[in-house]
Design a protein around this motif. Structure first.
Motif, PDB file in Angstrom:
ATOM      1  N   GLY A  56       0.795  -1.222   0.000  1.00  0.00           N
ATOM      2  CA  GLY A  56       0.000   0.000   0.000  1.00  0.00           C
ATOM      3  C   GLY A  56       0.823   1.264   0.000  1.00  0.00           C
ATOM      4  N   GLU A  57       2.139   1.159   0.030  1.00  0.00           N
ATOM      5  CA  GLU A  57       2.963   2.364  -0.059  1.00  0.00           C
ATOM      6  C   GLU A  57       2.795   3.028  -1.421  1.00  0.00           C
ATOM      7  OE1 GLU A  57       7.659   3.811   0.032  1.00  0.00           O
ATOM      8  OE2 GLU A  57       7.153   1.764   0.641  1.00  0.00           O
ATOM      9  N   VAL A  58       2.532   2.214  -2.435  1.00  0.00           N
ATOM     10  CA  VAL A  58       2.384   2.716  -3.800  1.00  0.00           C
ATOM     11  C   VAL A  58       1.044   2.283  -4.370  1.00  0.00           C
ATOM     12  CG1 VAL A  58       3.230   2.451  -6.173  1.00  0.00           C
ATOM     13  CG2 VAL A  58       4.858   2.817  -4.306  1.00  0.00           C
ATOM     14  N   ASP A  59       0.347   3.234  -4.990  1.00  0.00           N
ATOM     15  CA  ASP A  59      -0.848   2.961  -5.787  1.00  0.00           C
ATOM     16  C   ASP A  59      -0.401   2.996  -7.245  1.00  0.00           C
ATOM     17  OD1 ASP A  59      -3.307   2.798  -6.972  1.00  0.00           O
ATOM     18  OD2 ASP A  59      -4.066   4.704  -6.209  1.00  0.00           O
ATOM     19  N   LEU A  60      -0.293   1.829  -7.863  1.00  0.00           N
ATOM     20  CA  LEU A  60       0.278   1.703  -9.199  1.00  0.00           C
ATOM     21  C   LEU A  60      -0.815   1.573 -10.251  1.00  0.00           C
ATOM     22  CD1 LEU A  60       2.874   1.232 -10.980  1.00  0.00           C
ATOM     23  CD2 LEU A  60       2.427  -1.218 -10.651  1.00  0.00           C
ATOM     24  N   THR A  61      -0.688   2.331 -11.332  1.00  0.00           N
ATOM     25  CA  THR A  61      -1.557   2.191 -12.495  1.00  0.00           C
ATOM     26  C   THR A  61      -0.703   1.832 -13.700  1.00  0.00           C
ATOM     27  OG1 THR A  61      -3.057   3.880 -11.631  1.00  0.00           O
ATOM     28  CG2 THR A  61      -3.281   3.300 -13.950  1.00  0.00           C
ATOM     29  N   VAL A  62      -1.022   0.720 -14.366  1.00  0.00           N
ATOM     30  CA  VAL A  62      -0.321   0.304 -15.576  1.00  0.00           C
ATOM     31  C   VAL A  62      -1.144   0.742 -16.781  1.00  0.00           C
ATOM     32  CG1 VAL A  62       0.578  -1.650 -16.905  1.00  0.00           C
ATOM     33  CG2 VAL A  62       0.742  -1.660 -14.409  1.00  0.00           C
ATOM     34  N   PHE A  63      -0.521   1.498 -17.666  1.00  0.00           N
ATOM     35  CA  PHE A  63      -1.171   2.007 -18.869  1.00  0.00           C
ATOM     36  C   PHE A  63      -0.700   1.207 -20.084  1.00  0.00           C
ATOM     37  CE2 PHE A  63      -1.275   5.508 -15.913  1.00  0.00           C
ATOM     38  CZ  PHE A  63      -2.455   6.189 -16.160  1.00  0.00           C
ATOM     39  N   ASP A  64      -1.637   0.663 -20.838  1.00  0.00           N
ATOM     40  CA  ASP A  64      -1.336  -0.067 -22.066  1.00  0.00           C
ATOM     41  C   ASP A  64      -1.209   0.921 -23.223  1.00  0.00           C
ATOM     42  OD1 ASP A  64      -1.249  -1.651 -24.326  1.00  0.00           O
ATOM     43  OD2 ASP A  64      -3.001  -2.861 -23.826  1.00  0.00           O
ATOM     44  N   GLY A  65       0.020   1.085 -23.718  1.00  0.00           N
ATOM     45  CA  GLY A  65       0.255   2.055 -24.793  1.00  0.00           C
ATOM     46  C   GLY A  65      -0.201   1.610 -26.163  1.00  0.00           C
ATOM     47  N   ARG A  66      -0.614   0.370 -26.297  1.00  0.00           N
ATOM     48  CA  ARG A  66      -1.177  -0.168 -27.538  1.00  0.00           C
ATOM     49  C   ARG A  66      -0.242   0.053 -28.728  1.00  0.00           C
ATOM     50  NH1 ARG A  66      -5.750   2.464 -25.466  1.00  0.00           N
ATOM     51  NH2 ARG A  66      -5.991   3.810 -27.283  1.00  0.00           N
ATOM     52  N   TYR A  67       1.072   0.048 -28.472  1.00  0.00           N
ATOM     53  CA  TYR A  67       2.087   0.120 -29.532  1.00  0.00           C
ATOM     54  C   TYR A  67       1.965   1.404 -30.352  1.00  0.00           C
ATOM     55  CZ  TYR A  67       2.375  -4.765 -28.152  1.00  0.00           C
ATOM     56  OH  TYR A  67       2.490  -5.916 -27.403  1.00  0.00           O
ATOM     57  N   ASP A  68       1.575   2.474 -29.693  1.00  0.00           N
ATOM     58  CA  ASP A  68       1.277   3.730 -30.382  1.00  0.00           C
ATOM     59  C   ASP A  68       1.855   4.887 -29.570  1.00  0.00           C
ATOM     60  OD1 ASP A  68       0.009   6.085 -31.367  1.00  0.00           O
ATOM     61  OD2 ASP A  68      -1.689   4.919 -32.101  1.00  0.00           O
ATOM     62  N   ALA A  69       2.772   5.631 -30.172  1.00  0.00           N
ATOM     63  CA  ALA A  69       3.419   6.738 -29.465  1.00  0.00           C
ATOM     64  C   ALA A  69       2.418   7.819 -29.073  1.00  0.00           C
ATOM     65  CB  ALA A  69       4.534   7.331 -30.331  1.00  0.00           C
ATOM     66  N   LEU A  70       1.397   8.057 -29.898  1.00  0.00           N
ATOM     67  CA  LEU A  70       0.401   9.073 -29.571  1.00  0.00           C
ATOM     68  C   LEU A  70      -0.432   8.656 -28.366  1.00  0.00           C
ATOM     69  CD1 LEU A  70      -0.833  10.201 -33.116  1.00  0.00           C
ATOM     70  CD2 LEU A  70       0.652  11.444 -31.523  1.00  0.00           C
ATOM     71  N   VAL A  71      -0.754   7.374 -28.277  1.00  0.00           N
ATOM     72  CA  VAL A  71      -1.481   6.876 -27.112  1.00  0.00           C
ATOM     73  C   VAL A  71      -0.646   7.082 -25.855  1.00  0.00           C
ATOM     74  CG1 VAL A  71      -2.389   4.803 -25.990  1.00  0.00           C
ATOM     75  CG2 VAL A  71      -2.881   5.227 -28.401  1.00  0.00           C
ATOM     76  N   GLN A  72       0.629   6.790 -25.926  1.00  0.00           N
ATOM     77  CA  GLN A  72       1.495   6.994 -24.758  1.00  0.00           C
ATOM     78  C   GLN A  72       1.576   8.467 -24.378  1.00  0.00           C
ATOM     79  OE1 GLN A  72       5.197   4.499 -25.647  1.00  0.00           O
ATOM     80  NE2 GLN A  72       4.459   3.645 -23.713  1.00  0.00           N
ATOM     81  N   GLN A  73       1.615   9.346 -25.387  1.00  0.00           N
ATOM     82  CA  GLN A  73       1.623  10.787 -25.114  1.00  0.00           C
ATOM     83  C   GLN A  73       0.369  11.197 -24.344  1.00  0.00           C
ATOM     84  OE1 GLN A  73       3.941  13.266 -26.144  1.00  0.00           O
ATOM     85  NE2 GLN A  73       2.702  14.676 -24.929  1.00  0.00           N
ATOM     86  N   GLU A  74      -0.781  10.709 -24.782  1.00  0.00           N
ATOM     87  CA  GLU A  74      -2.043  11.030 -24.108  1.00  0.00           C
ATOM     88  C   GLU A  74      -2.062  10.493 -22.680  1.00  0.00           C
ATOM     89  OE1 GLU A  74      -4.862   9.300 -26.720  1.00  0.00           O
ATOM     90  OE2 GLU A  74      -4.669  10.860 -28.263  1.00  0.00           O
ATOM     91  N   GLN A  75      -1.476   9.331 -22.472  1.00  0.00           N
ATOM     92  CA  GLN A  75      -1.442   8.754 -21.128  1.00  0.00           C
ATOM     93  C   GLN A  75      -0.558   9.584 -20.201  1.00  0.00           C
ATOM     94  OE1 GLN A  75      -0.263   4.807 -22.295  1.00  0.00           O
ATOM     95  NE2 GLN A  75      -2.367   4.098 -22.530  1.00  0.00           N
ATOM     96  N   PHE A  76       0.531  10.119 -20.724  1.00  0.00           N
ATOM     97  CA  PHE A  76       1.355  11.027 -19.923  1.00  0.00           C
ATOM     98  C   PHE A  76       0.548  12.262 -19.535  1.00  0.00           C
ATOM     99  CE2 PHE A  76       5.080   8.591 -20.445  1.00  0.00           C
ATOM    100  CZ  PHE A  76       6.118   9.170 -19.723  1.00  0.00           C
ATOM    101  N   GLU A  77      -0.198  12.806 -20.483  1.00  0.00           N
ATOM    102  CA  GLU A  77      -1.008  13.992 -20.189  1.00  0.00           C
ATOM    103  C   GLU A  77      -2.021  13.699 -19.087  1.00  0.00           C
ATOM    104  OE1 GLU A  77      -2.530  14.916 -24.034  1.00  0.00           O
ATOM    105  OE2 GLU A  77      -0.596  15.677 -24.786  1.00  0.00           O
ATOM    106  N   THR A  78      -2.606  12.494 -19.120  1.00  0.00           N
ATOM    107  CA  THR A  78      -3.538  12.092 -18.068  1.00  0.00           C
ATOM    108  C   THR A  78      -2.846  12.040 -16.710  1.00  0.00           C
ATOM    109  OG1 THR A  78      -4.919  10.819 -19.590  1.00  0.00           O
ATOM    110  CG2 THR A  78      -5.014  10.209 -17.259  1.00  0.00           C
TER     111      THR A  78
END
Length: 329
Positions: A56-78
């Motif tokens: 419980g020290e860390v609340d981890l969220t794993v984001f699936d980038g779906r092999y797409d740089a734009l998707v990863q960019q949007e996830q960073f913005e989130t």
């Protein structure tokens, strides 16, 4: 997006505080390039099983980038909008990921790279393995089996990802020592078993007698090549085949004498990166909890302040493959 809800609720007395107290759960995001194949599934599972996440020290969220740089960019913005405390980044593209890292840095959020690289000097640290070395090792295994003569094909990862670039560099270093070997075909199969099978089927038709070795930059593609060989009613033993990662099906194939593989330590990379991310978010003072620091004594923690942490490769052999398979159960 896959979320772990192990965070411990802050007490009422601390609820209004804007400062990050030592006992507050950290929000850490793991932005991985894609979860379709086993290796990144192993990496993500290991991150989720980090002791700090489980406690419980860390609340981890794993984001699936779906092999797409734009998707990863949007996830960073989130993650930036939601005020994450740190990000672990496994990018699909060595160049495109730099913009996301810049935005996180501008927001004061530390980013730790893992597994694949991004061309940015703003990373807090990188926890991964030397892909040039693995590319050289796998190619040498193929070349040794074919006696440095004949024809080979190369199945590459996604063009522009650091693992593809660096493993190809290692492939070519090994091939330079064998001038009598001809590279008959070289193309990306995007880490995909299915794409590799299709490519290999085409190559077997185009070069019915010429292919002696298959250098696949990951195990999934090596396994796809094996499926193509079997579908063509050819003998897998007539080909020298190598891959990288040590995924479960590849371990079985090594055990069956069908291919060579090099284990990439998904758990070590993921949990090491989480330790470094916690330390960065806490601004130092974190005692590492992952067992890789004991497993690899040459990997010095150095108070979490090093820029590079290199997790060693483990060649899969007849002697260790049984034990490695048992560890997957």
């Amino acid at each position: 997006m896959k979320t772990l809800a192990f965070a411990v609720a802050a007490s009422t007395a601390l609820a209004g505080s804007t400062a990050l107290a030592q006992d507050d759960p950290l929000k850490i995001g793991a932005a991985v390039y894609g979860l379709n194949a086993e290796f990144m599934q192993l990496w993500s599972e290991a991150a989720e099983n980090h002791p700090a996440v489980q406690s419980g020290e860390v609340d981890l969220t794993v984001f699936d980038g779906r092999y797409d740089a734009l998707v990863q960019q949007e996830q960073f913005e989130t993650m930036i909008t939601q005020g994450f405390d740190a990000i672990v980044f496994v990018p699909i593209d060595v160049e495109a990921g730099a913009t996301a890292v810049q935005q996180a840095a501008d927001a004061g959020i530390p980013v730790v790279g893992s597994n694949t690289r991004v061309n940015s000097d703003l990373l807090t640290a990188y926890v991964g393995s030397d892909d040039v070395q693995s590319g050289r090792m796998e190619a040498e295994a193929v070349l040794e089996k074919i006696g440095c003569e004949g024809g080979v094909v190369i199945l590459e990862g996604p063009i522009g990802q650091s693992a593809q670039i660096q493993r190809l560099e290692g492939n070519m270093q090994a091939l330079e020592a064998c001038p009598d070997v001809e590279v008959l075909e070289q193309q990306t199969a995007n880490w995909s078993r299915a794409e590799a099978q299709t490519l290999m089927e085409n190559w077997l038709t185009a070069h019915p007698e010429g292919i002696d070795g298959i250098i696949a930059q990951n195990d999934e593609m090596a396994l796809g090549a094996i499926e193509a060989i079997k579908a063509a009613d050819l003998d897998v033993a007539d080909f020298a085949i190598a891959g990288i990662d040590g995924v479960t099906d590849a371990l079985v194939a090594v055990q069956n004498g069908e291919m060579t593989s090099i284990l990439q330590d998904a758990k070590g990379q993921a949990q090491g990166a989480i330790d470094v991310a916690i330390n960065a978010a806490r601004e130092g003072g974190h005692e590492p909890l992952a067992d890789l620091w004991q497993q690899y004594p040459d990997m010095e923690w150095a108070d979490g302040a090093k820029g590079e942490y290199e997790v060693p490769w483990t060649p899969v052999t007849e002697e260790n493959v049984g034990e490695l398979l048992e560890m997957r159960q």
